[in-house]
Design an enzyme around this catalytic site. Structure first.
Site, PDB file in Angstrom:
ATOM      1  N   ASP A  89     116.095  10.634  31.147  1.00 13.25           N
ATOM      2  CA  ASP A  89     115.537  12.042  31.262  1.00 13.25           C
ATOM      3  C   ASP A  89     114.032  12.219  31.711  1.00 13.25           C
ATOM      4  OD1 ASP A  89     114.770  14.972  29.983  1.00 13.25           O
ATOM      5  OD2 ASP A  89     116.827  14.624  29.681  1.00 13.25           O
TER       6      ASP A  89
ATOM      7  N   HIS B 186     111.049  17.425  28.161  1.00  7.08           N
ATOM      8  CA  HIS B 186     112.426  17.672  27.912  1.00  7.08           C
ATOM      9  C   HIS B 186     112.711  16.218  27.174  1.00  7.08           C
ATOM     10  CE1 HIS B 186     116.609  17.933  29.544  1.00  7.08           C
ATOM     11  NE2 HIS B 186     116.500  19.015  29.084  1.00  7.08           N
TER      12      HIS B 186
ATOM     13  N   SER C 124     121.284  20.842  26.909  1.00  2.00           N
ATOM     14  CA  SER C 124     120.722  19.590  27.089  1.00  2.00           C
ATOM     15  C   SER C 124     120.313  19.207  25.628  1.00  2.00           C
ATOM     16  CB  SER C 124     119.211  19.813  27.644  1.00  2.00           C
ATOM     17  OG  SER C 124     119.235  19.789  28.938  1.00  2.00           O
TER      18      SER C 124
END
Length: 389
Positions: free
Chosen positions: A138, A178, A343
């Site tokens: 990621d 994220h 996600s």
């Protein structure tokens, strides 16, 4: 539509070598201009066929990256289709270098950025019968009280740390944090898991297939990942799986479970790598956990679904320049946030698999089979097995 177009314009401005291709109306994809990816065993044959346009090559982790001369103006999608073959079986393993992107925000994905949240209680340590490792490919990983004293975090390479403001505009990049957020979701369900982060997309949420393949190659060589979480993906120019990415996933071996988000385009167009057969594709449920979140992809290729709206998790520390109306600062983060997207449904499933494997002392594949058995759980059409919070 204006917001979607504005986001796309910003992306293209930040990545000048990216281009939108649309070989079929209404089915766009993003690729790196003048780049072609070829399996190493096909590299010599491909090089001979593109010799007149070839500029440079690089081979790493089983894939050759061929750069073509820009003045030649080669249509790499057409070239890949010709080299790969138009039939059911490919002649050469070749594909354009597709851009991949995180899935809180995309053209028709959720428009809301992460929101600051009050501290969330740290996951409580759980008894484990075996050690389980979850790899998170990621944006990287930032320190956080939940895990910053863990030995596995001390082993993280510096190059896999989060970059929060790459463009130096004093604002948090659109998808910075994220990876840190996803790490927290995994730990909520598998608090004893060891995490291994690889940064494959930037804080703007954008990377490419080549970086993902390289990271998967490093994981395959390492050989100790039980579960791999990919909360990233893309549509391909021809809606077929990239043979290079499929090969990289297969190289992880049969004892590793790969979980990927289904994407946030609110449609049934296959999203890769989630739609690959060996990968567990995860869609997002709404806040009530009863139906599909409005943004979530769906379809025959989706295997499971989990809550993906207003998820709370670990996040980065950052205070942006925006003023706080009414005493509420919208861009002051103190290590926690809420966010929405497929996600964050994917790591819930990855975490549940890892947690079950650790608690029961079984392999990740066995844990996944038990968790995702449609005979023992609720299923939803085009969303697969429901994995609750």
């Amino acid at each position: 539509m204006f917001d979607q177009e504005a986001r796309l314009e910003r992306l293209l401005a930040r990545h000048p070598d990216a281009v939108v291709v649309e070989t079929a109306p209404g089915r766009p994809a993003l690729i790196r201009r003048d780049q072609l990816l070829v399996a190493d065993h096909d590299a010599a044959a491909a090089h001979d066929l593109v010799r007149r346009w070839h500029d440079s090559s690089r081979v790493e982790h089983g894939v050759a990256s061929l750069r073509l001369r820009a003045p030649a103006r080669v249509d790499v999608c057409e070239l890949a289709a010709r080299l790969g073959g138009d039939g059911r079986h490919r002649r050469l393993s070749v594909a354009p270098n597709h851009l991949v992107y995180g899935q809180p925000m995309w053209w028709s994905g959720p428009a809301e950025p992460p929101r600051p949240a009050e501290p969330v209680p740290a996951p409580e340590a759980a008894a484990a019968r075996r050690e389980v490792t979850v790899a998170v490919l990621d944006t990287g990983l930032s320190p956080h009280p939940w895990y910053e004293d863990a030995d596995w975090f001390a082993e993280q390479p510096a190059e896999d740390a989060e970059v929060l403001d790459a463009d130096l505009d004093f604002e948090l990049d659109a998808q910075a944090g994220h990876g840190t957020f996803i790490a927290g979701v995994v730990l909520r369900y598998a608090p004893s898991a060891r995490l291994r982060a690889h940064r494959v997309i930037g804080g703007d949420g954008v990377g490419d297939e080549l970086e993902v393949i390289r990271a998967l190659g490093r994981l395959a060589a390492w050989g100790r990942a039980d579960v791999v979480n990919l909360s990233i993906g893309c549509h391909t120019f021809d809606d077929r799986p990239s043979p290079l990415l499929a090969r990289a996933v297969a190289a992880l071996g049969r004892r590793t479970v790969v979980v990927a988000c289904a994407g946030n385009s609110a449609g049934d167009r296959p999203f890769w790598p989630a739609a690959l057969k060996p990968v567990v594709a995860v869609a997002a449920l709404d806040a009530g956990g009863d139906d599909r979140a409005w943004f979530s992809n769906y379809g025959w290729w989706v295997d499971a679904c989990a809550p993906g709206v207003d998820i709370a998790s670990s996040y980065v520390r950052f205070d942006g320049p925006r003023p706080g109306p009414g005493g509420v600062d919208p861009d002051a983060f103190e290590g926690y946030a809420t966010w929405s997207g497929t996600s964050f449904a994917a790591p819930a499933v990855a975490g549940r698999i890892a947690g079950l494997a650790a608690a029961e002392g079984v392999g990740a594949v066995d844990a996944a089979d038990r968790l995702l058995d449609p005979a023992s759980g609720r299923t939803l059409p085009d969303l697969g097995v429901v994995v609750g919070a």
